[in-house]
Design an enzyme around this catalytic site. Structure first.
Site, mmCIF file in Angstrom:
data_model
loop_
_atom_site.group_PDB
_atom_site.id
_atom_site.type_symbol
_atom_site.label_atom_id
_atom_site.label_comp_id
_atom_site.label_asym_id
_atom_site.label_seq_id
_atom_site.Cartn_x
_atom_site.Cartn_y
_atom_site.Cartn_z
ATOM 1 N N GLU A 197 0.828 -1.216 0.000
ATOM 2 C CA GLU A 197 0.000 0.000 0.000
ATOM 3 C C GLU A 197 0.859 1.261 0.000
ATOM 4 O O GLU A 197 0.506 2.257 -0.645
ATOM 5 C CB GLU A 197 -0.956 -0.004 1.192
ATOM 6 C CG GLU A 197 -1.973 -1.132 1.167
ATOM 7 C CD GLU A 197 -2.817 -1.174 -0.092
ATOM 8 O OE1 GLU A 197 -3.111 -0.116 -0.680
ATOM 9 O OE2 GLU A 197 -3.183 -2.285 -0.508
ATOM 10 N N HIS A 251 1.818 2.047 -3.542
ATOM 11 C CA HIS A 251 0.772 2.780 -4.269
ATOM 12 C C HIS A 251 0.802 4.267 -3.903
ATOM 13 O O HIS A 251 0.730 5.138 -4.773
ATOM 14 C CB HIS A 251 -0.617 2.238 -3.922
ATOM 15 C CG HIS A 251 -0.922 0.884 -4.448
ATOM 16 N ND1 HIS A 251 -0.824 0.545 -5.780
ATOM 17 C CD2 HIS A 251 -1.341 -0.232 -3.814
ATOM 18 C CE1 HIS A 251 -1.180 -0.707 -5.936
ATOM 19 N NE2 HIS A 251 -1.486 -1.213 -4.754
#
Length: 95
Positions: free
Chosen positions: A15, A18
């Protein structure tokens, strides 16, 4: 380390990948929320807000699509880079 801790660490790295790519793309993307808490089949989530007026109507430009692809691959790339660094450190320690 317990299996669930390893999984949480992998999700967090994914994450963050990202989020970092979203912040570094040429568009004015901003990370609204990043979560590693599992909800159903979703293990983690990065919410990105794009200020582009086309997004409100479901339309987009080629540049925005390419930026979205970069962001999608950011998680995978972050995992691969992390695993590569860990392997290199293990080799250095073993030598």
């Amino acid at each position: 380390m317990k299996a669930w801790l390893k999984l949480k660490k992998k999700i967090a790295i994914h994450e963050i990948g990202h989020a970092v790519i979203a912040l570094k793309t040429e568009g004015k993307n901003s990370v609204h929320k990043l979560s590693i808490v599992s909800r159903g089949q979703i293990l983690g989530q990065t919410k990105i807000i794009s200020p582009n007026e086309y997004d409100y109507f479901g339309l987009t430009t080629k540049e925005n699509l390419l930026n979205q692809i970069k962001i999608y691959y950011g998680g995978l790339i972050a995992e691969e880079l992390y695993l590569k660094i860990v392997e290199q450190v293990k080799q250095i320690i073993a030598a």
